[in-house]
Design an enzyme around this catalytic site. Structure first.
Site, PDB file in Angstrom:
ATOM      1  N   GLN A 250       0.821  -1.205   0.000  1.00  0.00           N
ATOM      2  CA  GLN A 250       0.000   0.000   0.000  1.00  0.00           C
ATOM      3  C   GLN A 250       0.859   1.260   0.000  1.00  0.00           C
ATOM      4  OE1 GLN A 250      -2.263  -0.932   3.503  1.00  0.00           O
ATOM      5  NE2 GLN A 250      -0.413  -1.420   4.640  1.00  0.00           N
ATOM      6  N   HIS A 280      -9.517   4.242  19.662  1.00  0.00           N
ATOM      7  CA  HIS A 280      -8.902   3.007  20.179  1.00  0.00           C
ATOM      8  C   HIS A 280      -9.453   2.600  21.542  1.00  0.00           C
ATOM      9  CE1 HIS A 280      -6.045   4.067  16.918  1.00  0.00           C
ATOM     10  NE2 HIS A 280      -6.193   2.780  16.706  1.00  0.00           N
ATOM     11  N   ASP A 304      -0.327   0.028  13.671  1.00  0.00           N
ATOM     12  CA  ASP A 304       0.144   1.287  14.260  1.00  0.00           C
ATOM     13  C   ASP A 304       0.429   1.150  15.761  1.00  0.00           C
ATOM     14  OD1 ASP A 304      -2.472   1.133  15.246  1.00  0.00           O
ATOM     15  OD2 ASP A 304      -3.250   2.532  13.756  1.00  0.00           O
ATOM     16  N   ASP A 324      -0.314  -8.164  11.130  1.00  0.00           N
ATOM     17  CA  ASP A 324      -0.493  -7.065  10.167  1.00  0.00           C
ATOM     18  C   ASP A 324       0.243  -7.436   8.882  1.00  0.00           C
ATOM     19  OD1 ASP A 324      -1.251  -3.779  10.436  1.00  0.00           O
ATOM     20  OD2 ASP A 324      -0.043  -4.434   8.734  1.00  0.00           O
ATOM     21  N   ASP A 358      -1.218 -11.961   5.925  1.00  0.00           N
ATOM     22  CA  ASP A 358      -2.609 -11.612   5.678  1.00  0.00           C
ATOM     23  C   ASP A 358      -3.461 -12.204   6.811  1.00  0.00           C
ATOM     24  OD1 ASP A 358      -5.093 -11.115   4.472  1.00  0.00           O
ATOM     25  OD2 ASP A 358      -5.032 -13.051   3.450  1.00  0.00           O
ATOM     26  N   ASP A 376      -8.852  -4.638  13.671  1.00  0.00           N
ATOM     27  CA  ASP A 376      -8.635  -3.209  13.401  1.00  0.00           C
ATOM     28  C   ASP A 376      -8.047  -3.069  11.997  1.00  0.00           C
ATOM     29  OD1 ASP A 376      -8.398  -0.484  13.749  1.00  0.00           O
ATOM     30  OD2 ASP A 376      -6.506  -0.603  14.847  1.00  0.00           O
TER      31      ASP A 376
HETATM   32  N1  SAM Z   1      -8.077   2.392  12.536  1.00  0.00           N
HETATM   33  C1  SAM Z   1      -7.973   2.080  11.198  1.00  0.00           C
HETATM   34  C2  SAM Z   1      -9.126   2.442  10.334  1.00  0.00           C
HETATM   35  O1  SAM Z   1     -10.014   3.093  10.836  1.00  0.00           O
HETATM   36  O2  SAM Z   1      -9.150   2.131   9.151  1.00  0.00           O
HETATM   37  C3  SAM Z   1      -7.304   0.775  10.931  1.00  0.00           C
HETATM   38  C4  SAM Z   1      -5.898   1.020  11.308  1.00  0.00           C
HETATM   39  S1  SAM Z   1      -4.685  -0.099  11.139  1.00  0.00           S
HETATM   40  C5  SAM Z   1      -3.340   0.939  10.793  1.00  0.00           C
HETATM   41  C6  SAM Z   1      -4.992  -0.993   9.682  1.00  0.00           C
HETATM   42  C7  SAM Z   1      -3.877  -1.996   9.415  1.00  0.00           C
HETATM   43  O3  SAM Z   1      -4.425  -3.119   8.735  1.00  0.00           O
HETATM   44  C8  SAM Z   1      -2.732  -1.490   8.566  1.00  0.00           C
HETATM   45  O4  SAM Z   1      -1.562  -1.465   9.319  1.00  0.00           O
HETATM   46  C9  SAM Z   1      -2.649  -2.467   7.403  1.00  0.00           C
HETATM   47  O5  SAM Z   1      -1.330  -2.785   7.043  1.00  0.00           O
HETATM   48  C10 SAM Z   1      -3.364  -3.665   7.985  1.00  0.00           C
HETATM   49  N2  SAM Z   1      -3.903  -4.593   6.979  1.00  0.00           N
HETATM   50  C11 SAM Z   1      -4.433  -4.311   5.778  1.00  0.00           C
HETATM   51  N3  SAM Z   1      -4.796  -5.444   5.140  1.00  0.00           N
HETATM   52  C12 SAM Z   1      -4.509  -6.464   5.979  1.00  0.00           C
HETATM   53  C13 SAM Z   1      -4.635  -7.866   5.896  1.00  0.00           C
HETATM   54  N4  SAM Z   1      -5.128  -8.454   4.813  1.00  0.00           N
HETATM   55  N5  SAM Z   1      -4.214  -8.610   6.934  1.00  0.00           N
HETATM   56  C14 SAM Z   1      -3.680  -8.025   8.039  1.00  0.00           C
HETATM   57  N6  SAM Z   1      -3.525  -6.701   8.157  1.00  0.00           N
HETATM   58  C15 SAM Z   1      -3.929  -5.927   7.152  1.00  0.00           C
END
Ligand code: SAM
Length: 514
Positions: A250, A280, A304, A324, A358, A376
């Site tokens: 991304q 959170h 994060d 993540d 994933d 999240d």
């Molecule tokens: N609070 C946030 C929101 O409102 O959208 C979500 C925050 S958090 C930073 C989202 C995280 O999900 C990111 O670090 C991203 O890399 C992770 N992510 C995205 N796709 C994912 C997947 N398929 N499996 C695990 N993590 C994933």
């Protein structure tokens, strides 16, 4: 059979059919690869990859047909091959930069994207019959030339996809097509050499000048491409960009205005440092309190480290697995001074095991049981993310839940994306969990929704806030489970499944209105 001058016929018969076929292979490789890039770029700019890829392929096939048909009007096939290759090297090389800039300055336009894809397809379709004519003149039998041209034209798809995968991961969408343009333009030189007897000295001179000009422009693009993208990106954000990175998964952007640091992934806000604690605290504490046992916690997403910070407020927590997808987000959250201050270095706590995988695969392959599972993840705005909001996904979540366990899921906005929110709630319920949806207000996000779920019946009135919080107060909890009239479920929203991912449309249509 049309006759070429003797010199050329001899030349071609001795050396060239193989070289001509080789140049066709290169051109079709580049053209196919441009289409992959354009499909990805249009999904990125216009959303919904399921539709964008189908539109890309359709536009390409139709315009290839027209291109092929138009070749009947060509008099000098050799000349046209050279012109055509120059055009595709230029148009293809700058295609993604053009579309991106258009999107930033003028707006996302489906018609322009499809128009550009069609030009590419037209040139590719145009090329194939030209090569057939040339080989025919070189004395190839009709059967042989059709067989060879068709084979090598379609074979181009194999190197095309390999190039696409490596370039998109290695240098990204914009510079990827520029590198393809350079490969492409080298074939023009081969064409000028091969068809020398059929091209006037003036034509060859002009073509060579154009080759040099395109190479220079592409090299310039490659040198300053990243800076150009960053410059364009700045136009998209209201605040100053202080960090930007294209990870394997991304686009990661940090913006800053005064004290407000914001993280964006693929253009979507993930948190604002000013009010993230609201989100959170609301996400984590109801589930932590509800769970019969909170020694083992699983966080899906949340790279994060902010949800993790809240989890560590409970001294009983012995181990947390944080899954993540993107090591780049976790790396940033571990090292950026403002983010580490916000997450209190939670990602480096010895109780955390970070798995970069994933979330769907992790649940599929793992066998652990957790007292609390916090989901999240970014909003379901594309098919990769929509998979993480399916009944199949939540069924796996349920299987990983220890008896009496609790799940908390960020579920987008019940106000801005009302139907998507209720579809998530219904989907979790359809996976066999008891649900208690709730909401709160986060200024940077607006009205925001969550789904609390458990394998046992949820008694909302027993949920307490028993740790120190800045925002969440015990008295607020009952009200959070009550939805105002304009956030309540109006129709019975459909369950989101792998086979029928309704959430993408519900989500995209909703946000288009804001
Ligand atoms: N609070 C946030 C929101 O409102 O959208 C979500 C925050 S958090 C930073 C989202 C995280 O999900 C990111 O670090 C991203 O890399 C992770 N992510 C995205 N796709 C994912 C997947 N398929 N499996 C695990 N993590 C994933």
């Amino acid at each position: 059979m049309p006759v070429l001058n003797h010199k050329m016929q001899n030349y071609i018969q001795k050396n060239n059919p193989t070289l001509i076929i080789f140049s066709l292979l290169i051109v079709s490789t580049c053209a196919m690869s441009y289409e992959y890039f354009l499909g990805a770029m249009s999904s990125y700019l216009l959303g919904d990859g399921r539709i964008q890829w189908a539109l890309t392929i359709t536009a390409m096939m139709v315009s290839m047909g027209f291109g092929g048909y138009s070749s009947r009007y060509v008099k000098s096939h050799e000349k046209m091959v050279v012109i055509n290759e120059l055009a595709i090297a230029f148009a293809g090389g700058f295609s993604t930069l053009f579309l991106y800039a258009f999107n930033v300055y003028i707006g996302s336009a489906q018609v322009v994207t499809l128009g550009y894809i069609s030009i590419n397809g037209f040139i590719l379709g145009f090329q194939v019959p030209l090569f057939m004519h040339i080989l025919r003149k070189a004395g190839e039998s009709f059967g042989d030339l059709v067989a060879r041209v068709t084979l090598f034209d379609f074979l181009g798809a194999v190197p095309a996809v390999i190039l696409y995968i490596y370039l998109v991961k290695g240098v990204g969408l914009v510079q990827g097509t520029m590198l393809l343009g350079l490969i492409n333009v080298s074939v023009v030189l081969l064409g000028i050499k091969l068809f020398e007897p059929e091209l006037s000295t003036r034509f060859r001179r002009v073509a060579k000048i154009l080759v040099v000009a395109i190479v220079l422009l592409l090299l310039l693009g490659l040198t300053f491409g990243e800076r150009a993208v960053m410059g364009l990106e700045r136009q998209l954000y209201n605040d100053r960009i202080v960090y930007q990175e294209q990870s394997d998964f991304q686009r990661i952007i940090l913006t800053k205005r005064g004290e407000d640091l914001r993280l964006f992934l693929n253009g979507n806000i993930q948190f604002s440092s000013l009010d993230e604690y609201r989100y959170h605290e609301a996400l984590v504490h109801p589930a932590m309190d509800l769970a019969a046992n909170r020694e083992k916690v699983l966080i899906l997403g949340g790279g994060d480290g902010l949800a993790l910070r809240e989890v560590f407020k409970y001294p009983e927590v012995k181990e947390v697995t944080l899954v993540d997808l993107d090591p780049a987000v976790v790396g940033l959250a571990r090292t950026h001074p403002v983010i580490t201050r916000l997450n209190r270095g939670s990602l480096d706590d010895p109780r955390v095991q970070i798995v970069n995988q994933d979330g769907y695969k992790f649940l599929e392959q793992g066998s652990g049981l957790y007292g609390v599972i916090i989901v999240d993840l970014p909003d379901p705005n594309n098919e990769a993310l929509a998979k993480l909001y399916t009944r199949e996904f939540y069924t796996m979540v349920r299987r990983h839940l220890a008896k009496g366990g609790a799940v908390a899921i960020q579920s987008t906005s019940p106000y801005y994306a009302n139907e998507a929110f209720w579809s998530i709630v219904n989907t979790v319920e359809a996976a066999g969990l008891d649900v208690a949806p709730y909401h709160t207000y986060v200024p940077s996000f607006g009205e925001w929704g969550f789904t609390l779920a458990s394998d046992t019946a949820i008694n909302k009135s027993r949920i307490k806030v028993e740790v120190s919080t800045r925002y969440l107060k015990q008295d607020m909890l009952p009200g959070m489970f009550v939805f105002p009239g304009d956030e309540s479920e109006s129709t019975n929203e459909a369950v989101n499944t792998l086979i029928h991912p309704v959430i993408i449309d519900l989500y995209q249509q909703a946000w288009e209105n804001w």
